[in-house]
Design a protein around this motif. Structure first.
Motif, PDB file in Angstrom:
ATOM      1  N   TRP A  91       0.844  -1.210   0.000  1.00 58.11           N
ATOM      2  CA  TRP A  91       0.000   0.000   0.000  1.00 58.11           C
ATOM      3  C   TRP A  91       0.876   1.256   0.000  1.00 58.11           C
ATOM      4  N   LYS A  92       1.993   1.177   0.712  1.00 59.14           N
ATOM      5  CA  LYS A  92       2.893   2.337   0.805  1.00 59.14           C
ATOM      6  C   LYS A  92       3.447   2.715  -0.571  1.00 59.14           C
ATOM      7  N   CYS A  93       3.959   1.712  -1.298  1.00 58.49           N
ATOM      8  CA  CYS A  93       4.526   1.998  -2.627  1.00 58.49           C
ATOM      9  C   CYS A  93       3.434   2.474  -3.576  1.00 58.49           C
ATOM     10  N   ILE A 214       6.987  13.810  20.624  1.00 58.91           N
ATOM     11  CA  ILE A 214       7.447  12.715  19.761  1.00 58.91           C
ATOM     12  C   ILE A 214       7.791  11.483  20.592  1.00 58.91           C
ATOM     13  N   GLN A 215       7.306  10.319  20.158  1.00 58.07           N
ATOM     14  CA  GLN A 215       7.730   9.068  20.793  1.00 58.07           C
ATOM     15  C   GLN A 215       8.801   8.443  19.908  1.00 58.07           C
ATOM     16  N   GLY A 216      10.002   8.249  20.465  1.00 58.46           N
ATOM     17  CA  GLY A 216      11.078   7.618  19.696  1.00 58.46           C
ATOM     18  C   GLY A 216      12.038   8.657  19.157  1.00 58.46           C
ATOM     19  N   PHE A 217      13.328   8.360  19.291  1.00 56.29           N
ATOM     20  CA  PHE A 217      14.350   9.312  18.834  1.00 56.29           C
ATOM     21  C   PHE A 217      15.430   8.555  18.057  1.00 56.29           C
ATOM     22  N   GLY A 218      14.966   7.567  17.263  1.00 47.88           N
ATOM     23  CA  GLY A 218      15.891   6.836  16.393  1.00 47.88           C
ATOM     24  C   GLY A 218      16.022   7.577  15.084  1.00 47.88           C
ATOM     25  N   ASN A 219      16.261   6.851  14.016  1.00 46.76           N
ATOM     26  CA  ASN A 219      16.454   7.490  12.716  1.00 46.76           C
ATOM     27  C   ASN A 219      15.256   8.373  12.356  1.00 46.76           C
ATOM     28  N   VAL A 220      14.055   7.839  12.491  1.00 49.54           N
ATOM     29  CA  VAL A 220      12.872   8.583  12.045  1.00 49.54           C
ATOM     30  C   VAL A 220      12.568   9.762  12.983  1.00 49.54           C
ATOM     31  N   GLY A 221      12.529   9.486  14.293  1.00 43.77           N
ATOM     32  CA  GLY A 221      12.205  10.526  15.265  1.00 43.77           C
ATOM     33  C   GLY A 221      13.196  11.685  15.203  1.00 43.77           C
ATOM     34  N   SER A 239      10.339  10.915  23.808  1.00 44.49           N
ATOM     35  CA  SER A 239      10.563   9.741  24.647  1.00 44.49           C
ATOM     36  C   SER A 239      11.492   8.777  23.930  1.00 44.49           C
ATOM     37  N   SER A 240      12.198   7.970  24.712  1.00 43.70           N
ATOM     38  CA  SER A 240      13.038   6.930  24.108  1.00 43.70           C
ATOM     39  C   SER A 240      13.145   5.781  25.096  1.00 43.70           C
ATOM     40  N   TYR A 241      13.631   4.644  24.604  1.00 44.83           N
ATOM     41  CA  TYR A 241      13.734   3.439  25.425  1.00 44.83           C
ATOM     42  C   TYR A 241      15.109   3.416  26.075  1.00 44.83           C
ATOM     43  N   ASP A 242      15.137   3.110  27.361  1.00 43.45           N
ATOM     44  CA  ASP A 242      16.416   3.069  28.067  1.00 43.45           C
ATOM     45  C   ASP A 242      16.857   1.600  28.186  1.00 43.45           C
ATOM     46  N   THR A 247      13.205   0.169  30.252  1.00 45.04           N
ATOM     47  CA  THR A 247      11.924   0.901  30.268  1.00 45.04           C
ATOM     48  C   THR A 247      12.101   2.181  29.449  1.00 45.04           C
ATOM     49  N   SER A 248      10.992   2.847  29.155  1.00 47.37           N
ATOM     50  CA  SER A 248      11.149   4.084  28.388  1.00 47.37           C
ATOM     51  C   SER A 248      10.913   5.299  29.283  1.00 47.37           C
ATOM     52  N   TYR A 249      11.486   6.426  28.890  1.00 45.58           N
ATOM     53  CA  TYR A 249      11.306   7.692  29.611  1.00 45.58           C
ATOM     54  C   TYR A 249      10.931   8.774  28.622  1.00 45.58           C
ATOM     55  N   GLN A 268      23.681   4.677  19.783  1.00 43.73           N
ATOM     56  CA  GLN A 268      23.395   4.202  18.419  1.00 43.73           C
ATOM     57  C   GLN A 268      22.012   3.562  18.284  1.00 43.73           C
ATOM     58  N   PHE A 269      21.379   3.185  19.413  1.00 38.16           N
ATOM     59  CA  PHE A 269      20.039   2.597  19.324  1.00 38.16           C
ATOM     60  C   PHE A 269      18.940   3.642  19.554  1.00 38.16           C
ATOM     61  N   GLY A 270      19.329   4.925  19.665  1.00 37.15           N
ATOM     62  CA  GLY A 270      18.333   5.987  19.808  1.00 37.15           C
ATOM     63  C   GLY A 270      17.906   6.244  21.240  1.00 37.15           C
ATOM     64  N   SER A 271      18.665   5.724  22.230  1.00 32.42           N
ATOM     65  CA  SER A 271      18.308   5.972  23.635  1.00 32.42           C
ATOM     66  C   SER A 271      18.978   7.241  24.138  1.00 32.42           C
ATOM     67  N   ALA A 301       6.864   7.745  16.732  1.00 32.86           N
ATOM     68  CA  ALA A 301       7.937   7.360  15.794  1.00 32.86           C
ATOM     69  C   ALA A 301       8.770   6.232  16.387  1.00 32.86           C
ATOM     70  N   ALA A 302       8.105   5.310  17.118  1.00 33.44           N
ATOM     71  CA  ALA A 302       8.886   4.230  17.736  1.00 33.44           C
ATOM     72  C   ALA A 302       8.384   2.849  17.329  1.00 33.44           C
ATOM     73  N   LEU A 303       7.184   2.503  17.799  1.00 33.30           N
ATOM     74  CA  LEU A 303       6.709   1.125  17.703  1.00 33.30           C
ATOM     75  C   LEU A 303       5.259   1.053  17.266  1.00 33.30           C
ATOM     76  N   GLU A 324       1.526   9.531  11.892  1.00 35.83           N
ATOM     77  CA  GLU A 324       2.085   8.217  12.203  1.00 35.83           C
ATOM     78  C   GLU A 324       3.428   8.029  11.503  1.00 35.83           C
ATOM     79  N   ALA A 325       4.504   8.293  12.240  1.00 35.88           N
ATOM     80  CA  ALA A 325       5.834   8.114  11.656  1.00 35.88           C
ATOM     81  C   ALA A 325       6.254   6.647  11.728  1.00 35.88           C
ATOM     82  N   ALA A 326       5.861   5.953  12.797  1.00 36.86           N
ATOM     83  CA  ALA A 326       6.158   4.520  12.931  1.00 36.86           C
ATOM     84  C   ALA A 326       5.164   3.729  12.093  1.00 36.86           C
ATOM     85  N   ASN A 327       5.403   2.434  11.957  1.00 42.05           N
ATOM     86  CA  ASN A 327       4.443   1.563  11.283  1.00 42.05           C
ATOM     87  C   ASN A 327       3.427   1.062  12.308  1.00 42.05           C
TER      88      ASN A 327
HETATM   89  P1  NAD Z   1      15.223   3.068  15.487  1.00 37.99           P
HETATM   90  O1  NAD Z   1      15.527   1.705  15.987  1.00 37.99           O
HETATM   91  O2  NAD Z   1      16.299   3.896  14.865  1.00 37.99           O
HETATM   92  O3  NAD Z   1      14.615   3.968  16.692  1.00 37.99           O
HETATM   93  C1  NAD Z   1      13.555   3.545  17.480  1.00 37.99           C
HETATM   94  C2  NAD Z   1      13.379   4.554  18.596  1.00 37.99           C
HETATM   95  O4  NAD Z   1      12.236   4.195  19.371  1.00 37.99           O
HETATM   96  C3  NAD Z   1      14.550   4.638  19.574  1.00 37.99           C
HETATM   97  O5  NAD Z   1      14.734   5.981  19.950  1.00 37.99           O
HETATM   98  C4  NAD Z   1      14.054   3.841  20.766  1.00 37.99           C
HETATM   99  O6  NAD Z   1      14.673   4.254  21.987  1.00 37.99           O
HETATM  100  C5  NAD Z   1      12.598   4.221  20.739  1.00 37.99           C
HETATM  101  N1  NAD Z   1      11.737   3.299  21.475  1.00 37.99           N
HETATM  102  C6  NAD Z   1      11.683   1.954  21.415  1.00 37.99           C
HETATM  103  N2  NAD Z   1      10.748   1.494  22.267  1.00 37.99           N
HETATM  104  C7  NAD Z   1      10.203   2.574  22.858  1.00 37.99           C
HETATM  105  C8  NAD Z   1       9.192   2.770  23.845  1.00 37.99           C
HETATM  106  N3  NAD Z   1       8.534   1.738  24.367  1.00 37.99           N
HETATM  107  N4  NAD Z   1       8.896   4.044  24.210  1.00 37.99           N
HETATM  108  C9  NAD Z   1       9.549   5.098  23.693  1.00 37.99           C
HETATM  109  N5  NAD Z   1      10.516   4.970  22.772  1.00 37.99           N
HETATM  110  C10 NAD Z   1      10.828   3.736  22.352  1.00 37.99           C
HETATM  111  O7  NAD Z   1      13.991   2.888  14.493  1.00 37.99           O
HETATM  112  P2  NAD Z   1      13.539   3.854  13.317  1.00 37.99           P
HETATM  113  O8  NAD Z   1      14.240   3.471  12.080  1.00 37.99           O
HETATM  114  O9  NAD Z   1      13.566   5.271  13.782  1.00 37.99           O
HETATM  115  O10 NAD Z   1      12.017   3.362  13.127  1.00 37.99           O
HETATM  116  C11 NAD Z   1      10.980   3.795  13.988  1.00 37.99           C
HETATM  117  C12 NAD Z   1       9.650   3.343  13.400  1.00 37.99           C
HETATM  118  O11 NAD Z   1       9.501   3.851  12.077  1.00 37.99           O
HETATM  119  C13 NAD Z   1       9.463   1.814  13.266  1.00 37.99           C
HETATM  120  O12 NAD Z   1       8.076   1.536  13.419  1.00 37.99           O
HETATM  121  C14 NAD Z   1       9.872   1.547  11.828  1.00 37.99           C
HETATM  122  O13 NAD Z   1       9.302   0.340  11.309  1.00 37.99           O
HETATM  123  C15 NAD Z   1       9.274   2.774  11.162  1.00 37.99           C
HETATM  124  N6  NAD Z   1       9.858   3.115   9.866  1.00 37.99           N
HETATM  125  C16 NAD Z   1      11.188   3.354   9.741  1.00 37.99           C
HETATM  126  C17 NAD Z   1      11.702   3.705   8.496  1.00 37.99           C
HETATM  127  C18 NAD Z   1      13.151   4.053   8.317  1.00 37.99           C
HETATM  128  O14 NAD Z   1      13.525   4.451   7.209  1.00 37.99           O
HETATM  129  N7  NAD Z   1      13.981   3.969   9.346  1.00 37.99           N
HETATM  130  C19 NAD Z   1      10.862   3.782   7.378  1.00 37.99           C
HETATM  131  C20 NAD Z   1       9.499   3.548   7.541  1.00 37.99           C
HETATM  132  C21 NAD Z   1       9.010   3.214   8.794  1.00 37.99           C
END
Ligand code: NAD
Length: 425
Positions: A91-93, A214-221, A239-242, A247-249, A268-271, A301-303, A324-327
């Motif tokens: 659906w995305k494509c 924003i929830q999540g500070f990985g690549n997308v967040g 917020s991010s996962y520790d 747990t997350s904060y 490197q894991f976004g914490s 943008a996390a889970l 919805e940044a996450a899936n």
């Molecule tokens: P990532 O692994 O780089 O980062 C995930 C982030 O979520 C981290 O900051 C982590 O600490 C945080 N996190 C995890 N569990 C958490 C919780 N319970 N509460 C708060 N924070 C929490 O992942 P990403 O690449 O940023 O992907 C995030 C979401 O976006 C996923 O659903 C992924 O499928 C989706 N997505 C990513 C891409 C991409 O290009 N990276 C593309 C489309 C969709």
């Protein structure tokens, strides 16, 4: 309540199939993957033992072009998660109108507990199994949860060793210099904000007057937060996962988070490092506090399965937009509550399609063996996202439907047309 992502994906599909009066044959065909490859990968571990890993590559559809989708390494990976994600990729494509289908892969493993040499052997073992079903013109994997550019290069190398040629377009998300594209790192997060900004403009809201949590500070967040603040928005919570505390904060600064400062204290894991964040004047709150923050915009943008009927009532009345940044961050049974409250939701497979769009650009560049500047990539990305958003927004207004449903209608119709014109149905 435990949510099964595949059941969620099928529930969303069935609902829109009803709205579209989709004929029975198409429903049956499109609500499940076309092909599933389940296999095992034996890997020699550093201590001399052999461990067998369960793995999947699932192709939901290749009606509009080669299947496309990431590969996850995760200890809790299941066939149903991979099925759902492969379906969402289709659906995305289709919604951003790139000529690709949907696929996804997963290996049940925890790379955090494996040495680099073990990870390399796992990647090569994965390709020894799937080389017969992938290819730049058949099915193209990419990095996803806990897989990265190094994994992709090992996989490309194994594929080229087996097939005896150079095929960098067989896999995307590769590092620069080895077939990677400029702009891929920023693509998903920036795409999220391109969509948000277009949504705000259409709703006559100036991004400069908005606040977001924003929830999540990985690549997308991270990249979403960067572009949003560059455009003048204020992020008050992230917020991010520790990993240490398991747990997350939520880290809050009412005057506005300094994104560069937070990037400098994340791993490197976004914490985000909690001690350093507190020293920099951030309040440390519970993991779910990001959701109840009084802001205009929520960006999960996390889970998956983060916003549910159980926690919906904690969302502030001030919130007017969810992107919805996450899936799959919102469960299907929560959609009616969001709609009823008048919150506008930009759905995942539209909002986070920037990543796959630039993966597609990466493939094009690899196939030409000619690489574009970052400006060129981002300009093309912005155009693609703007066109997709505008079609979804227009249909949602015309038909007075939820934006997720409008996006599904466009995507399902495109895929169904391709299937029919091919004579499959
Ligand atoms: P990532 O692994 O780089 O980062 C995930 C982030 O979520 C981290 O900051 C982590 O600490 C945080 N996190 C995890 N569990 C958490 C919780 N319970 N509460 C708060 N924070 C929490 O992942 P990403 O690449 O940023 O992907 C995030 C979401 O976006 C996923 O659903 C992924 O499928 C989706 N997505 C990513 C891409 C991409 O290009 N990276 C593309 C489309 C969709």
């Amino acid at each position: 309540m435990a949510y099964n992502p595949y059941e969620n994906a099928q529930a969303q599909f069935d609902k829109v199939a009803d709205m579209m009066n989709l004929e029975q044959g198409a429903r049956e065909f499109l609500r499940q993957p076309m092909r599933e490859f389940h296999f095992t990968i034996p890997v020699k571990m550093d201590n001399g033992t052999t461990k067998t890993f369960k793995a999947y590559r699932i192709q939901h559809s290749d009606a509009r072009g080669p299947s496309k989708g990431g590969l996850r390494f995760h200890p809790h990976e299941t066939a149903d998660t991979v099925r759902a994600l492969s379906m969402w990729m289709t659906w995305k494509c289709a919604v951003v109108d790139i000529p690709l289908g949907g696929g996804k892969g997963g290996v049940v493993c925890d790379p955090r507990e494996m040495s680099l040499a073990e990870q390399e052997r796992l990647c090569r073992g994965f390709i020894r199994q799937v080389n017969r079903i992938i290819g730049y013109n058949a099915d193209v994997p990419a990095p996803d949860v806990m897989t990265n550019g190094q994994h992709m290069v090992w996989m490309m190398d194994e594929y080229e060793t087996i097939t005896g040629g150079h095929y960098p377009g067989v896999i995307t998300g590769k590092p620069l210099g080895l077939g990677g594209s400029l702009g891929r790192t920023e693509a998903t997060g920036y795409g999220v904000i391109y969509v948000l900004n277009d949504l705000l403009k259409n709703e006559k809201v100036d991004i400069k007057n908005t606040t977001a949590s924003i929830q999540g500070f990985g690549n997308v967040g991270e990249y979403a937060a960067r572009l949003y603040t560059e455009l003048g928005g204020k992020v008050t919570c992230i917020s991010s996962y520790d990993l240490a505390d398991k747990t997350s904060y939520t880290f809050r600064k009412k005057s506005g988070c300094n994104i560069e400062e937070l990037v400098s204290i994340k791993d490197q894991f976004g914490s985000i490092d909690k001690t350093k964040a507190e020293a920099l004047g951030y309040e440390k709150l519970s993991g779910d506090a990001w959701l109840s923050e009084e802001v205009d915009i929520l960006i999960p943008a996390a889970l998956e399965n983060q916003i549910t009927p159980d926690n919906f009532s904690t969302i502030s009345q001030k919130v007017k937009f969810i992107v919805e940044a996450a899936n799959g961050p919102v469960t299907p049974d929560c959609d009616p509550l969001i709609k009823e409250r008048g919150i506008m939701l930009a759905p995942d497979f539209l909002a986070n399609a920037g990543g796959v769009t630039v993966s597609y650009f990466e493939q094009i560049q690899c196939n030409m063996n000619y690489f574009w500047s970052k400006e060129e990539v981002l300009e093309k990305l912005q155009t693609t996202m703007a066109n997709a958003f505008s079609a979804v927004y227009k249909l949602a207004k015309e038909r007075n439907v939820y934006m997720r449903d409008a996006a599904y209608m466009i995507a399902i119709e495109r895929v169904n047309n391709a299937v029919k014109m091919r004579g499959w149905l």
